[in-house]
Design a protein around this motif. Structure first.
Motif, PDB file in Angstrom:
ATOM      1  N   MET A  95      -6.320   5.089 -19.037  1.00 28.65           N
ATOM      2  CA  MET A  95      -6.967   3.761 -18.555  1.00 28.65           C
ATOM      3  C   MET A  95      -8.267   3.834 -17.879  1.00 28.65           C
ATOM      4  O   MET A  95      -8.164   4.240 -16.484  1.00 28.65           O
ATOM      5  N   ALA A  96      -9.371   3.479 -18.407  1.00 28.29           N
ATOM      6  CA  ALA A  96     -10.714   3.792 -17.852  1.00 28.29           C
ATOM      7  C   ALA A  96     -10.757   2.678 -16.595  1.00 28.29           C
ATOM      8  O   ALA A  96     -11.342   3.106 -15.683  1.00 28.29           O
ATOM      9  N   ASP A  97     -10.242   1.466 -16.686  1.00 28.07           N
ATOM     10  CA  ASP A  97     -10.375   0.613 -15.624  1.00 28.07           C
ATOM     11  C   ASP A  97      -9.457   0.912 -14.597  1.00 28.07           C
ATOM     12  O   ASP A  97      -9.256  -0.081 -13.483  1.00 28.07           O
ATOM     13  N   GLY A  98      -8.592   1.700 -14.841  1.00 26.19           N
ATOM     14  CA  GLY A  98      -7.432   2.040 -13.484  1.00 26.19           C
ATOM     15  C   GLY A  98      -6.092   0.952 -14.110  1.00 26.19           C
ATOM     16  O   GLY A  98      -6.327  -0.012 -14.855  1.00 26.19           O
ATOM     17  N   LEU A  99      -5.348   1.162 -13.132  1.00 31.20           N
ATOM     18  CA  LEU A  99      -4.070   0.301 -13.121  1.00 31.20           C
ATOM     19  C   LEU A  99      -4.286  -1.028 -12.456  1.00 31.20           C
ATOM     20  O   LEU A  99      -4.839  -1.018 -11.348  1.00 31.20           O
ATOM     21  N   SER A 100      -3.540  -2.046 -12.796  1.00 30.62           N
ATOM     22  CA  SER A 100      -3.262  -3.303 -12.042  1.00 30.62           C
ATOM     23  C   SER A 100      -2.037  -3.248 -11.056  1.00 30.62           C
ATOM     24  O   SER A 100      -1.081  -2.947 -11.682  1.00 30.62           O
ATOM     25  N   VAL A 101      -2.209  -3.080  -9.893  1.00 32.15           N
ATOM     26  CA  VAL A 101      -1.092  -3.111  -8.778  1.00 32.15           C
ATOM     27  C   VAL A 101      -0.887  -4.192  -8.087  1.00 32.15           C
ATOM     28  O   VAL A 101      -1.735  -4.902  -7.730  1.00 32.15           O
ATOM     29  N   PHE A 102       0.563  -4.410  -7.861  1.00 37.32           N
ATOM     30  CA  PHE A 102       1.135  -5.558  -7.280  1.00 37.32           C
ATOM     31  C   PHE A 102       1.654  -5.044  -5.811  1.00 37.32           C
ATOM     32  O   PHE A 102       2.523  -3.934  -6.033  1.00 37.32           O
ATOM     33  N   LEU A 103       1.161  -5.316  -4.733  1.00 36.76           N
ATOM     34  CA  LEU A 103       1.657  -4.448  -3.511  1.00 36.76           C
ATOM     35  C   LEU A 103       2.544  -5.517  -2.531  1.00 36.76           C
ATOM     36  O   LEU A 103       1.993  -6.590  -2.474  1.00 36.76           O
ATOM     37  N   VAL A 104       3.695  -5.002  -2.257  1.00 33.61           N
ATOM     38  CA  VAL A 104       4.661  -5.937  -1.531  1.00 33.61           C
ATOM     39  C   VAL A 104       4.805  -5.276  -0.030  1.00 33.61           C
ATOM     40  O   VAL A 104       5.751  -3.923  -0.149  1.00 33.61           O
ATOM     41  N   GLU A 105       4.008  -5.757   1.087  1.00 31.44           N
ATOM     42  CA  GLU A 105       4.251  -4.881   2.285  1.00 31.44           C
ATOM     43  C   GLU A 105       4.313  -5.645   3.119  1.00 31.44           C
ATOM     44  O   GLU A 105       3.182  -6.716   3.194  1.00 31.44           O
ATOM     45  N   ASP A 106       4.927  -5.800   4.400  1.00 33.60           N
ATOM     46  CA  ASP A 106       4.885  -6.857   5.270  1.00 33.60           C
ATOM     47  C   ASP A 106       3.962  -6.761   6.438  1.00 33.60           C
ATOM     48  O   ASP A 106       3.794  -7.483   7.343  1.00 33.60           O
ATOM     49  N   GLU A 107       3.749  -5.342   6.726  1.00 36.27           N
ATOM     50  CA  GLU A 107       2.972  -4.799   7.709  1.00 36.27           C
ATOM     51  C   GLU A 107       1.278  -5.021   7.096  1.00 36.27           C
ATOM     52  O   GLU A 107       1.065  -4.313   6.273  1.00 36.27           O
ATOM     53  N   ALA A 108       0.735  -5.789   7.720  1.00 34.27           N
ATOM     54  CA  ALA A 108      -0.713  -6.197   7.275  1.00 34.27           C
ATOM     55  C   ALA A 108      -1.480  -4.929   7.138  1.00 34.27           C
ATOM     56  O   ALA A 108      -2.387  -4.514   6.219  1.00 34.27           O
ATOM     57  N   LEU A 109      -1.493  -4.269   8.183  1.00 34.48           N
ATOM     58  CA  LEU A 109      -2.491  -2.924   8.202  1.00 34.48           C
ATOM     59  C   LEU A 109      -2.007  -2.089   7.339  1.00 34.48           C
ATOM     60  O   LEU A 109      -2.911  -1.344   6.682  1.00 34.48           O
ATOM     61  N   ILE A 110      -0.544  -1.733   7.198  1.00 34.31           N
ATOM     62  CA  ILE A 110      -0.306  -0.747   6.184  1.00 34.31           C
ATOM     63  C   ILE A 110      -0.547  -1.459   4.797  1.00 34.31           C
ATOM     64  O   ILE A 110      -0.882  -0.552   3.811  1.00 34.31           O
ATOM     65  N   ARG A 111      -0.494  -2.601   4.746  1.00 33.30           N
ATOM     66  CA  ARG A 111      -0.733  -3.286   3.270  1.00 33.30           C
ATOM     67  C   ARG A 111      -2.363  -2.788   2.976  1.00 33.30           C
ATOM     68  O   ARG A 111      -2.574  -2.668   1.823  1.00 33.30           O
ATOM     69  N   MET A 112      -3.257  -2.988   4.033  1.00 33.61           N
ATOM     70  CA  MET A 112      -4.613  -2.956   3.721  1.00 33.61           C
ATOM     71  C   MET A 112      -5.067  -1.342   3.451  1.00 33.61           C
ATOM     72  O   MET A 112      -5.668  -1.118   2.566  1.00 33.61           O
ATOM     73  N   MET A 113      -4.159  -0.644   4.193  1.00 30.82           N
ATOM     74  CA  MET A 113      -4.327   0.904   3.981  1.00 30.82           C
ATOM     75  C   MET A 113      -4.019   1.217   2.397  1.00 30.82           C
ATOM     76  O   MET A 113      -4.630   2.120   1.913  1.00 30.82           O
ATOM     77  N   MET A 114      -2.848   0.804   2.201  1.00 33.55           N
ATOM     78  CA  MET A 114      -2.115   1.012   0.532  1.00 33.55           C
ATOM     79  C   MET A 114      -3.131   0.544  -0.196  1.00 33.55           C
ATOM     80  O   MET A 114      -3.554   1.200  -1.345  1.00 33.55           O
ATOM     81  N   ALA A 115      -3.707  -0.733   0.001  1.00 33.29           N
ATOM     82  CA  ALA A 115      -4.794  -1.406  -1.080  1.00 33.29           C
ATOM     83  C   ALA A 115      -5.862  -0.541  -1.087  1.00 33.29           C
ATOM     84  O   ALA A 115      -6.316  -0.178  -2.359  1.00 33.29           O
ATOM     85  N   ASP A 116      -6.569   0.069   0.208  1.00 26.18           N
ATOM     86  CA  ASP A 116      -7.609   0.938   0.069  1.00 26.18           C
ATOM     87  C   ASP A 116      -7.378   2.258  -0.892  1.00 26.18           C
ATOM     88  O   ASP A 116      -8.179   2.749  -1.383  1.00 26.18           O
ATOM     89  N   MET A 117      -6.115   2.835  -0.557  1.00 19.59           N
ATOM     90  CA  MET A 117      -5.678   3.916  -1.165  1.00 19.59           C
ATOM     91  C   MET A 117      -5.612   3.720  -2.681  1.00 19.59           C
ATOM     92  O   MET A 117      -6.243   4.577  -3.544  1.00 19.59           O
ATOM     93  N   VAL A 118      -5.040   2.486  -3.098  1.00 18.96           N
ATOM     94  CA  VAL A 118      -4.799   2.222  -4.382  1.00 18.96           C
ATOM     95  C   VAL A 118      -6.425   1.997  -5.124  1.00 18.96           C
ATOM     96  O   VAL A 118      -7.050   2.698  -6.342  1.00 18.96           O
ATOM     97  N   GLN A 119      -7.298   1.737  -4.464  1.00 17.98           N
ATOM     98  CA  GLN A 119      -8.855   1.505  -4.948  1.00 17.98           C
ATOM     99  C   GLN A 119      -9.356   2.840  -5.013  1.00 17.98           C
ATOM    100  O   GLN A 119     -10.087   2.982  -5.974  1.00 17.98           O
ATOM    101  N   GLU A 120      -8.983   3.690  -3.864  1.00 24.53           N
ATOM    102  CA  GLU A 120      -9.878   4.812  -3.988  1.00 24.53           C
ATOM    103  C   GLU A 120      -9.430   5.881  -5.137  1.00 24.53           C
ATOM    104  O   GLU A 120     -10.189   6.550  -5.602  1.00 24.53           O
ATOM    105  N   LEU A 121      -8.165   5.455  -5.531  1.00 27.14           N
ATOM    106  CA  LEU A 121      -7.660   6.343  -6.826  1.00 27.14           C
ATOM    107  C   LEU A 121      -8.210   5.828  -8.182  1.00 27.14           C
ATOM    108  O   LEU A 121      -7.895   6.314  -9.065  1.00 27.14           O
ATOM    109  N   GLY A 122      -8.967   4.722  -7.849  1.00 26.86           N
ATOM    110  CA  GLY A 122      -9.426   3.926  -9.312  1.00 26.86           C
ATOM    111  C   GLY A 122      -8.544   3.042  -9.969  1.00 26.86           C
ATOM    112  O   GLY A 122      -8.999   2.651 -11.125  1.00 26.86           O
TER     113      GLY A 122
END
Length: 125
Positions: free
Chosen positions: A1-28
């Motif tokens: 998948m050249a464009d990477g995966l589309s990810v649905f992220l469920v996390e109640d802690e805003a900082l953790i959710r932002m960190m995970m979103a950043d990691m998902v994006q860094e992985l393409g």
């Protein structure tokens, strides 16, 4: 998948959710929907277009298993990202992959690669 995966992220802690979103994006990959509670997550679980869902087990004191059930009914892959163990999940969900918090980028990459072998992206150095 050249464009990477589309990810649905469920996390109640805003900082953790932002960190995970950043990691998902860094992985393409890219986050297409986010939720911090079971009500919103349930709506997205049934309507959003995503390849993978990453779910925290406990959302503000409410367990995420109804959301996981909806995702499973749609036939979408998902994993849990939590500080809890599988013993808090209904027995049918215990077989799902679990990432233990705090999550490292290489752990997330390994998990996604194992679930989607063709989506491999390199970790930036």
């Amino acid at each position: 998948m050249a464009d990477g995966l589309s990810v649905f992220l469920v996390e109640d802690e805003a900082l953790i959710r932002m960190m995970m979103a950043d990691m998902v994006q860094e992985l393409g990959h890219h986050v297409v929907a986010e939720a911090d509670n079971v009500r919103d997550a349930s709506a997205f679980a049934m309507t959003a277009h995503y390849d993978l869902a990453i779910l925290d087990i406990n959302l503000m004191g409410v367990y995420v298993d109804p959301v996981a059930d909806l995702i499973e009914r749609r036939g979408k892959p998902f994993l849990f990202a939590t500080g809890y163990g599988p013993e808090l999940l209904p027995s049918l969900l215990r077989r799902r992959p679990i990432l233990r918090k705090p999550i490292a980028m290489d752990q997330l990459k390994t998990m996604i690669d194992s679930m989607f072998p063709k989506s491999s992206a390199t970790i930036p150095s």
